[in-house]
Design an enzyme around this catalytic site. Structure first.
Site, PDB file in Angstrom:
ATOM      1  N   SER A 282       0.847  -1.184   0.000  1.00 10.60           N
ATOM      2  CA  SER A 282       0.000   0.000   0.000  1.00 10.60           C
ATOM      3  C   SER A 282       0.893   1.248   0.000  1.00 10.60           C
ATOM      4  O   SER A 282       1.669   1.448  -0.925  1.00 10.60           O
ATOM      5  CB  SER A 282      -0.947  -0.049   1.203  1.00 10.60           C
ATOM      6  OG  SER A 282      -1.958   0.905   1.099  1.00 10.60           O
TER       7      SER A 282
ATOM      8  N   HIS B 274      -8.287  -5.111  -0.330  1.00  5.91           N
ATOM      9  CA  HIS B 274      -6.999  -4.475  -0.082  1.00  5.91           C
ATOM     10  C   HIS B 274      -6.087  -5.334   0.785  1.00  5.91           C
ATOM     11  O   HIS B 274      -4.870  -5.187   0.738  1.00  5.91           O
ATOM     12  CB  HIS B 274      -7.213  -3.113   0.574  1.00  5.91           C
ATOM     13  CG  HIS B 274      -5.969  -2.284   0.639  1.00  5.91           C
ATOM     14  ND1 HIS B 274      -5.198  -2.002  -0.468  1.00  5.91           N
ATOM     15  CD2 HIS B 274      -5.346  -1.681   1.679  1.00  5.91           C
ATOM     16  CE1 HIS B 274      -4.168  -1.250  -0.113  1.00  5.91           C
ATOM     17  NE2 HIS B 274      -4.230  -1.046   1.183  1.00  5.91           N
TER      18      HIS B 274
END
Length: 725
Positions: A579, A694
Site C-alpha cells: 500500500s 486491499h
C-alpha cells in the site's frame, strides 16, 4: 479510539546500540526529467487501459501475467514446502482467539481456520474462555451463509446496540471490498431480522441511536458521495422507512474525505451525545453535535484531534497539533486532555485537564476505557507499557503501571464496561503472543492464554540500531537474526517499511516471517521511518506532503546502514512493503536500485500523479499533496515511481502483486508499474488475486498462496548464489 477507529475503518500489524555512521552517498540523478515526459498527462500514459478494473483487455493482460509468474514461482522446488508451511500456520487452530467483552461478561470471537475459511462468529463464557478448550457456541457461520445465499461474503464486523447488545448490524463484503452490505441480526435468535434494517452495498456505515433509529452514512445517490468516494451525507433512518424517506441531518462538502455519525455513550450504554464527524481531509476534521431538534452545533475542538473515550463523565481527547483552547489553555501536539463532558457541552470555555504529555521519544499507541479507568498503551523508543489513568476528586489524573513484561509490544484489547477488566496482548519478534487479563483497578495482570513457538528461534536475537538519514535525523530500526550471524555481508536480508499515515511498525511475532524466512537463515529488518507514528504525531508530520522524500531517505539510510555494518550487501538485500509501503518500495527501486537485489511490492501506490483520481485516492491528498496544484505536483513528480522508471538502470527483477477486488488502492497502480518495467526491458513478476480486497486475501488459502509466492521469490533473489542468475 472512538473517532479515529471509525474514520480509519472508512479509510483505511534490546538496548539501543550506538549506530555507526551510515554512508551518505546521494541518490543517483534521474536519467531524464519527468516534466512533459512519460505519463505526465493522460495523453502520454499508454497504459491507462489497465485502470479499467474488469476491462476485457486488462483482464486478459492479468491472466497472461498470472500464468507466467505463477509458472515461474510455483515451479521453484521450494514453493511447495513454503506453501505447505504457510497454510499450516494461517489455518492453525493453535492461535489465541481474540476476545471481545459483552455486556453480560461473556466473550465473543471471530474465528477462521481450515474448516471455517470465511469465518465463524461465536461466543462463550469468560470461565470457559480461560480454559484450554473453550466451549464455543456459534452465533453466525459465514461459510454456511455464503453457501446458502450463493455469495462470496467476507465478514467486515458487527455493531451491537448497548446495553443488552442483542440487535446487531452485520457488515458483509462481496469478496473483500471496502463497500459493504449491512443487515440487522438478532443475537438471541441468531437469525437475520425479518423486515429489519438492510442497507445495500456501499462504502460507509451505520450506527445505532436506539432500537428503532440509525445514523446512516452511505451512497444515497448522485451528489451524496465525496470526491474521495466516501459518504458526504448523514441521515437518520427510522425503522420501517426506506432510505429515500430517511431525514438528512448533516451534509459535508464534495471536497471532504468522509462524513459519518456515531453516539458517545457512558458505561451503561446511555447516549451522552450524538455526534457527526466531518473529515475535511485525512487528518483534519470537525465534530458536530446533533441536537434534539435536528439541528447541529460544531464543537470547539482542534482540527487535528481524536475523541478517544468517555470515562466517569470525562471526555478524553488527543490533539495532534499545538492548540489554544477556548479557556485560554495552551496544549502541545500529542497531548491527551479531558473535560467533564456535560459541563464542556454547556460551556466550551470550561478548562481542560492535561492527562498525558508524551516526550519526544514517546508515543501513545492505544487508548481505551473500562468502566472507571482510562487504559493507555504508551511506548518509549518503540517499546511498550500499559498505564492506567483515573481522575481524582480535584480533576487531576493519577496513573499506575500494569504489571506486564517489559521491552515488548503491548496492545490494549477489549475492555469491560461492567467492571475494570481489560485484555492486553504482549508479543515480540521472538516472543510468541500472550494474552493477559488485567484488572485496571488493582494493576494486576494474569496470563490467560499463550502460544507455543511457531518457529525455532533457538540462538536468535533482536537488536535495535539507528541509521543517520540525509538530514541528520537518527532513524531506529530492528534487526532479527541468528546470534552467530557472520558480519561479512553474506546474509540474505529482508527490509520492511511503511512510513505513512502515522502507522507505527511495532515489534510483533510473525510465525510466517519466522518459519519461512528467519528459520531458513534470513535476516528480518523493520525500519521505523518518519511518516509513521513511532514517536507520535510530529514523527508523522515530519514526512508529510513536500517532506515525503524524507521518509524515502530514512528507508534508504537503513539500507545503507545495514551494508555499512556488514550485516548484508546489495546482492543479499531485498525490500518489502504494501500500500503506502508499496510506494516506499517504488521510491527505493527508482532512487537507489544500487542498494537492493529484490523488492516485494504489495498492493502499491505507484502512479502518484493520478492517485487522487483512482478510488479512495482523493482522501490521501492530506498525506501527499494535490497533483492538480502545480507547486504540489512538482514535489510529487520528483518521487512518483511510475514516472521515474528509466531505461539502463540496475533494477532487479521485482515481484508486484495486487487484487482485482481492491477498492481502496486501485489495482491499476500495480498493473501499470509492471507494464512500464516490461516496456523498458526489465524482468518483472506480477500476480493479481482476482478476489480479496486491499488485504489481498479473502480467505486463508489465498493468504497462504501469497505468502509462499513472496518467500519463494525472496529465496530466488537473496538466498541463491548471484552466479546462478
Amino acid at each position: 479510539m472512538i473517532r479515529t477507529a471509525a474514520l480509519a475503518a472508512l479509510l483505511a500489524s534490546t538496548a539501543l546500540s550506538s549506530a555507526a555512521m551510515a554512508q551518505t552517498t546521494p541518490a543517483p540523478a534521474p536519467a531524464e526529467t519527468s516534466g512533459g515526459g512519460f505519463a505526465t498527462s493522460d495523453a502520454t500514459d499508454p497504459y491507462l487501459w489497465l485502470e479499467e478494473v474488469d476491462g476485457e483487455r486488462a483482464m486478459a493482460w492479468v491472466r497472461e501475467h498470472n500464468e507466467r509468474s505463477l509458472g515461474v514461482l510455483r515451479g521453484d522446488p521450494r514453493y511447495e514446502t513454503l506453501h505447505r508451511q504457510a497454510l499450516e500456520i494461517v489455518q492453525s487452530r493453535d492461535r489465541i482467539p481474540a476476545p471481545g467483552f459483552n455486556h453480560d461478561g461473556t466473550i465473543d470471537n471471530f474465528w477462521q481456520d481450515a474448516t471455517h475459511v470465511r469465518g465463524v462468529w461465536r461466543t462463550t463464557s469468560l470461565d470457559s474462555y480461560r480454559t484450554a478448550e473453550p466451549q464455543w457456541e456459534t452465533i453466525l457461520d459465514f461459510d454456511a451463509l455464503a453457501a446458502a445465499e450463493g455469495k462470496n461474503w467476507v465478514y467486515k464486523g458487527a455493531t451491537c446496540l448497548p446495553p443488552d447488545e442483542t440487535r446487531c448490524l452485520i457488515s458483509l463484503s462481496d469478496g473483500g471490498k471496502d463497500a459493504v452490505t449491512i443487515r440487522e441480526f438478532d443475537r438471541s435468535t441468531r437469525t437475520f431480522v425479518d423486515g429489519g434494517f438492510v442497507l445495500p452495498e456501499s462504502k460507509g456505515g451505520a450506527s445505532w441511536v436506539d432500537a428503532d433509529t440509525l445514523l446512516v452514512s452511505r451512497d444515497f445517490g448522485p451528489g451524496t458521495m465525496t470526491s474521495s468516494g466516501y459518504p458526504m451525507i448523514v441521515k437518520v433512518l427510522k425503522r420501517g422507512q426506506t432510505l429515500d424517506q430517511a431525514q438528512t441531518v448533516f451534509s459535508g462538502q464534495p471536497t471532504d474525505v468522509a462524513v459519518s455519525g456515531y453516539t458517545l455513550r457512558d458505561a451503561d450504554g446511555v447516549v451522552q451525545a450524538t455526534l457527526i464527524n466531518r473529515g475535511i481531509n485525512f487528518y483534519e476534521s470537525e465534530t458536530h453535535r446533533l441536537n434534539a431538534d435536528g439541528t447541529t452545533t460544531q464543537l470547539q475542538l482542534p482540527a487535528k484531534s481524536n475523541i478517544n473515550a468517555l470515562v466517569q463523565g470525562q471526555m478524553v481527547v488527543t490533539t495532534d497539533q499545538d492548540w489554544t483552547a477556548p479557556s485560554g489553555q495552551q496544549f502541545k501536539t500529542g497531548d491527551v486532555i479531558a473535560w467533564d463532558l456535560q459541563r464542556w457541552l454547556a460551556d466550551p470555555a470550561t478548562p481542560a485537564q492535561l492527562v498525558i504529555r508524551p516526550t519526544d521519544r514517546e508515543a501513545i499507541e492505544g487508548i481505551s476505557n473500562t468502566r472507571n479507568k482510562l487504559v493507555v498503551a504508551l511506548y518509549e523508543n518503540v517499546r511498550g507499557s500499559v498505564y492506567v489513568y483515573e481522575p481524582n476528586a480535584s480533576g487531576e489524573w493519577a496513573r499506575t503501571r500494569l504489571d506486564l513484561p517489559q521491552n515488548v509490544t503491548v496492545g490494549v484489547g477489549s475492555a469491560s464496561e461492567q467492571d475494570d477488566r481489560v485484555f492486553v496482548s504482549v508479543a515480540g519478534y521472538l516472543n510468541p503472543s500472550s494474552l493477559y487479563l488485567a484488572d485496571a483497578a488493582t494493576a494486576d495482570a494474569d496470563v490467560v492464554k499463550s502460544l507455543p513457538a511457531k518457529f525455532d528461534a533457538t540462538g536468535m536475537v533482536v537488536e535495535q540500531f539507528e541509521a543517520r538519514s540525509a538530514d541528520g535525523t537518527m532513524i531506529p530500526y530492528f534487526v532479527v537474526h541468528k546470534g552467530d550471524m557472520p558480519l561479512d555481508g553474506s546474509n540474505p536480508t529482508l527490509l520492511y517499511g511503511y512510513g505513512g499515515y502515522q502507522n507505527s511498525l511495532l515489534p510483533g511475532y510473525s510465525a510466517t516471517v519466522g518459519k519461512l524466512w528467519l528459520e531458513r537463515g534470513g535476516v528480518y529488518v523493520v525500519a521505523n521511518t518518519r511518516g509513521g507514528g513511532e514517536f507520535g504525531p510530529r514523527w508523522h508530520q515530519a514526512a508529510l506532503q513536500q517532506n515525503r522524500q524524507r521518509a524515502h531517505e530514512d528507508f534508504q539510510a537503513v539500507a545503507l546502514d545495514l551494508q555499512a555494518r556488514n550485516i548484508t550487501s546489495q546482492p543479499r538485500l531485498g525490500v518489502m512493503g504494501g500500500s503506502q509501503g508499496g510506494l516506499f518500495m517504488g521510491a527505493m527501486l527508482t532512487q537507489r536500485p544500487d542498494l537492493i537485489n529484490g523488492a516485494v511490492i504489495q498492493v502499491p501506490l505507484f502512479d502518484m500523479l493520478r492517485f487522487h483520481k483512482l478510488l479512495a485516492g482523493h482522501s490521501w491528498i492530506a498525506e501527499y499533496g494535490d497533483p492538480d496544484i502545480p507547486e504540489q505536483r512538482a514535489w510529487i513528480e520528483q518521487y512518483s515511481p511510475y514516472q521515474n522508471l528509466r531505461a539502463d538502470q540496475p533494477y532487479p527483477e521485482v515481484f508486484i502483486h495486487t487484487s482485482t477486488k481492491d477498492d481502496r488502492v486501485h489495482p491499476g497502480h500495480a498493473r501499470k508499474a509492471a507494464a512500464r518495467l516490461e516496456e523498458l526491458g526489465y524482468p518483472v513478476l506480477f500476480y493479481e488475486n482476482t478476489d480479496g480486497g486491499h488485504a489481498a486475501g479473502a480467505n486463508l488459502q489465498e493468504t497462504a498462496r501469497r505468502l509462499a509466492l513472496e518467500y519463494t521469490y525472496l529465496s530466488r533473489r537473496l538466498m541463491d548464489s548471484p552466479a546462478q542468475e
